[in-house]
Design a protein around this motif. Structure first.
Motif, short mmCIF file in Angstrom:
data_model
loop_
_atom_site.label_atom_id
_atom_site.label_comp_id
_atom_site.label_asym_id
_atom_site.label_seq_id
_atom_site.Cartn_x
_atom_site.Cartn_y
_atom_site.Cartn_z
N LEU A 244 7.12 -1.40 -1.43
CA LEU A 244 5.68 -1.68 -1.45
C LEU A 244 5.38 -2.86 -2.36
O LEU A 244 4.53 -3.69 -2.05
CB LEU A 244 4.89 -0.46 -1.93
CG LEU A 244 4.70 0.68 -0.94
CD1 LEU A 244 3.86 1.79 -1.59
CD2 LEU A 244 4.02 0.21 0.34
N TRP B 158 3.75 -6.37 -1.23
CA TRP B 158 2.57 -6.87 -1.91
C TRP B 158 2.75 -8.33 -2.33
O TRP B 158 1.85 -9.15 -2.20
CB TRP B 158 2.28 -5.99 -3.13
CG TRP B 158 1.15 -6.46 -4.00
CD1 TRP B 158 1.22 -6.89 -5.28
CD2 TRP B 158 -0.25 -6.52 -3.64
NE1 TRP B 158 -0.02 -7.23 -5.75
CE2 TRP B 158 -0.94 -7.01 -4.77
CE3 TRP B 158 -0.96 -6.22 -2.48
CZ2 TRP B 158 -2.32 -7.21 -4.77
CZ3 TRP B 158 -2.34 -6.42 -2.49
CH2 TRP B 158 -3.00 -6.91 -3.62
N GLU C 5 2.35 -10.49 0.66
CA GLU C 5 0.94 -10.55 1.05
C GLU C 5 0.17 -11.49 0.13
O GLU C 5 -0.68 -12.26 0.58
CB GLU C 5 0.36 -9.12 1.01
CG GLU C 5 -1.02 -9.04 1.62
CD GLU C 5 -1.49 -7.59 1.74
OE1 GLU C 5 -0.69 -6.72 2.16
OE2 GLU C 5 -2.66 -7.33 1.44
N ARG C 6 0.48 -11.43 -1.17
CA ARG C 6 -0.22 -12.32 -2.11
C ARG C 6 0.13 -13.77 -1.86
O ARG C 6 -0.71 -14.65 -2.00
CB ARG C 6 0.10 -11.95 -3.58
CG ARG C 6 -0.48 -10.65 -4.08
CD ARG C 6 -1.80 -10.27 -3.49
NE ARG C 6 -2.86 -11.22 -3.77
CZ ARG C 6 -4.02 -11.25 -3.10
NH1 ARG C 6 -4.26 -10.44 -2.11
NH2 ARG C 6 -4.95 -12.14 -3.41
N ASP D 225 -7.86 -12.74 2.03
CA ASP D 225 -7.21 -11.46 1.71
C ASP D 225 -7.09 -10.59 2.96
O ASP D 225 -6.05 -9.94 3.18
CB ASP D 225 -8.02 -10.70 0.65
CG ASP D 225 -7.88 -11.33 -0.74
OD1 ASP D 225 -7.19 -12.35 -0.86
OD2 ASP D 225 -8.48 -10.78 -1.69
N VAL D 226 -8.13 -10.56 3.76
CA VAL D 226 -8.12 -9.70 4.95
C VAL D 226 -7.09 -10.22 5.96
O VAL D 226 -6.32 -9.44 6.54
CB VAL D 226 -9.53 -9.62 5.58
CG1 VAL D 226 -9.49 -8.98 6.95
CG2 VAL D 226 -10.47 -8.84 4.65
N ILE D 227 -7.07 -11.51 6.17
CA ILE D 227 -6.14 -12.06 7.16
C ILE D 227 -4.69 -11.88 6.69
O ILE D 227 -3.82 -11.51 7.49
CB ILE D 227 -6.47 -13.55 7.44
CG1 ILE D 227 -7.84 -13.65 8.13
CG2 ILE D 227 -5.38 -14.20 8.29
CD1 ILE D 227 -8.38 -15.06 8.23
N ALA E 265 -3.53 -9.52 4.82
CA ALA E 265 -3.18 -8.10 4.99
C ALA E 265 -2.92 -7.79 6.46
O ALA E 265 -2.00 -7.03 6.80
CB ALA E 265 -4.30 -7.22 4.44
N ALA E 266 -3.73 -8.37 7.34
CA ALA E 266 -3.56 -8.11 8.77
C ALA E 266 -2.22 -8.69 9.26
O ALA E 266 -1.52 -8.06 10.06
CB ALA E 266 -4.73 -8.73 9.54
N ALA F 296 0.56 -6.42 8.02
CA ALA F 296 0.57 -5.15 8.75
C ALA F 296 1.13 -5.33 10.16
O ALA F 296 1.91 -4.49 10.64
CB ALA F 296 -0.84 -4.56 8.80
N ALA F 297 0.74 -6.41 10.82
CA ALA F 297 1.25 -6.65 12.18
C ALA F 297 2.75 -6.90 12.14
O ALA F 297 3.52 -6.33 12.94
CB ALA F 297 0.52 -7.85 12.79
N ASN G 122 4.54 -3.61 11.36
CA ASN G 122 4.51 -2.70 12.51
C ASN G 122 5.63 -3.07 13.49
O ASN G 122 6.38 -2.21 13.96
CB ASN G 122 3.14 -2.77 13.19
CG ASN G 122 3.07 -1.94 14.46
OD1 ASN G 122 3.63 -2.32 15.48
ND2 ASN G 122 2.41 -0.79 14.40
N ARG H 187 9.21 -2.55 11.84
CA ARG H 187 9.61 -1.14 11.78
C ARG H 187 9.95 -0.60 13.16
O ARG H 187 10.88 0.20 13.30
CB ARG H 187 8.49 -0.29 11.15
CG ARG H 187 8.52 -0.31 9.63
CD ARG H 187 7.62 0.77 9.03
NE ARG H 187 6.23 0.57 9.44
CZ ARG H 187 5.32 -0.10 8.73
NH1 ARG H 187 5.64 -0.64 7.58
NH2 ARG H 187 4.10 -0.23 9.17
N ALA I 188 2.95 -8.97 18.09
CA ALA I 188 2.10 -8.36 17.05
C ALA I 188 1.26 -9.41 16.34
O ALA I 188 0.05 -9.22 16.11
CB ALA I 188 2.96 -7.59 16.05
#
Lengths: 249, 249
Positions: B124, B128, B131-132, B153-155, B157-158, B161-162, B165, B168, B186
Motif C-alpha cells: 500500500l 501510494w 500515486e503521489r 489527485d482524483v485522476i 487515484a483513478a 486503481a484502473a 485492477n 491483479r 482499463a
C-alpha cells in the motif's frame, strides 16, 4: 464485538485513554510515548488499554472502526432506487462527519500523522479499507455490466481521493471553514465524471438531444454561457458547474 | 545512490539474494524466514543483504525503487505537447512492464503478499508513492486551473486503481494472457472519463458556445436541461432561471 460495542458507546475510560495518549504524543512525541505512559496518566491498567485498542496506533484513530461499520451498514441498507455513484459519495461523507465532530482533535491528529511514518502507514491501511467497502458495494451494483468491477474500483478510488483532497485542505486550514461544502464540491467533480455513464440505461432508439434545437449561432448574444445539465442533478451541482464555467470561486 | 545504481545494474549477488529469499518464503513462509536464513542460503554476509535492501520487506519488492525512479524521470521529461491524462497512463504502464518482465516471479509475489499482512501494508505504501508521483505531475500541469489539485489527485487515484485492477486480474490468471491489452483497456476507461475536460485549452477567440465541452452523445441522458445565459449575468439570476426551468422553488 464487545470492543466495537464499547467503541460505539464511548465510555469515559476510552475517552480518557485517548485524551491521555494525545497529551503525551504532543508533549513527548509519538515514538517516545509508551502504552505504560498512557495508562499511567489515565490512571488505568494496561489491560484496560488493550480492551479498547489493539495497539498504540489504534488510539490515534479511535473512531475509524465505528465509522467503517457505519459505512458498511449504510451501503448495505441501499436499495435499487439509490444512484450508486451518489450513494458512495454519501457514504464517504460519513468519514468527513467523523472528522468534523471534533475539529481540534482531527487537526492535532493530522499534524501528528504527518510526522510519524508508522501512523501514515496505518492511515493508508484504513483508507484502503474504506475504499474497498465502497468498491465492494459498487461491484455489487454493477454486477452483469461489462467491466463492472473495473468501474467499481476506479470510481471508489476517485471518491476516496476527492474526499481526502477536501478533508486534507480543511485540516490544513486548522479546521476553519465549511468542511461539508468543501467535500461536496470535491465529490461533485467525481459525480460529474462518473455519475451518468455507469448507470445510464443503454441507449436505444433515443436521439442524443431529444428536444434540443440548437440555437443558430448568430442569434446568440456574443457573450453567452450554455450549461447542459441532467434534470435530476442537484441544484448546487448546476450552480457549481456554472461557477466553474464562469471562472468564479 | 549507490544502491539505486546497483539495483539498475542488477548484479548477480542482488539477484541471488532475491532468489534465496523467495525460495525460503515459499518453503517456510515469510514470517518464519529471517535475514540470516536468506544470507546463509545465498552464501553472503548480512552486510551484503542490507547493502541492497533496507529491510526484509524490500527484498519482496526489489524493483519498485527503480520503477519509481523511472516513472519520475519519465514524467519529468514531459513537455507541453503531452496530453497530461494520457501521460500519466503511460507512466503507469511502466509499473506493468516491471511485473510483466518476470511473470512467474510476479505471480509468486502476488500470492505471498496476499497471505502476509505486513507485506500488504508495505505494498500500500508503494502504491501510494506511485500515486503521489502521478498526482504531483498532474498538479504541475493543472497549475492555475480552478480545482487543479483536486483534479490531479482524483485522476491519479483513478489511473492507479484502473492499472491495479488490470494488473491483479492478470496476476490472478497466473500471468497468462496479454497483460498490456488488459491494462490498456482499463486505462482507456479513465481516459474516457477524464481525458478531455481537464486539459481543454482555455477559450481565447471564444466562439458562441465558449465553455461547453460537448458531452459525447451516448453519455447524454434523456432528461436534460439546457440553460443559456449571458456571461455577465449575476449568478442568482442564473439560479432563478434554472429553478424556474426545473419547476422548483
Amino acid at each position: 464485538m464487545s470492543a466495537t460495542h464499547k467503541a460505539e458507546a464511548k465510555p469515559p475510560m476510552r475517552d480518557a485513554l485517548v485524551a491521555a495518549a494525545f497529551r503525551l504524543f504532543l508533549e513527548r512525541g509519538y515514538e517516545q510515548t509508551t502504552v505504560d505512559d498512557i495508562v499511567a496518566l489515565a490512571g488505568v491498567g494496561r489491560r484496560s488499554f488493550f480492551r479498547y485498542f489493539p495497539s498504540k496506533e489504534d488510539v490515534v484513530f479511535p473512531d475509524h472502526e465505528r465509522c467503517l461499520a457505519d459505512m458498511t451498514a449504510f451501503l448495505a441498507a441501499s436499495g435499487k432506487e439509490h444512484e450508486p455513484v451518489r450513494r458512495v459519495c454519501d457514504a464517504a461523507r460519513l468519514v468527513l462527519l467523523m472528522y468534523a465532530e471534533n475539529p481540534s482533535f482531527s487537526v492535532q491528529r493530522y499534524r501528528l500523522t504527518k510526522q510519524v511514518p508508522g501512523l501514515r502507514a496505518y492511515e493508508l491501511s484504513v483508507v484502503w479499507r474504506y475504499e474497498r467497502a465502497l468498491a465492494e458495494y459498487l461491484r455489487g451494483r454493477f454486477t452483469g455490466r461489462p467491466d463492472g468491477n473495473l468501474h467499481a474500483d476506479v470510481i471508489a478510488a476517485a471518491v476516496v481521493a476527492a474526499h481526502n483532497n477536501a478533508l486534507r485542505s480543511w485540516l490544513r486550514s486548522d479546521g476553519e471553514g465549511d468542511a461539508s461544502a468543501t467535500v461536496d464540491h470535491a465529490l461533485g467533480y467525481v459525480q460529474s465524471a462518473f455519475g451518468a455513464s455507469p448507470t445510464a440505461p443503454a441507449p436505444t432508439a433515443r436521439p442524443a438531444f431529444p428536444a434540443l434545437p440548437a440555437p443558430p449561432a448568430d442569434e446568440l448574444p456574443q457573450d453567452v454561457v450554455v450549461v447542459v445539465s441532467r434534470r435530476g442533478a442537484p441544484l448546487w451541482r448546476v450552480v457549481q458547474e456554472i461557477e466553474t464555467t464562469l471562472g468564479r470561486d
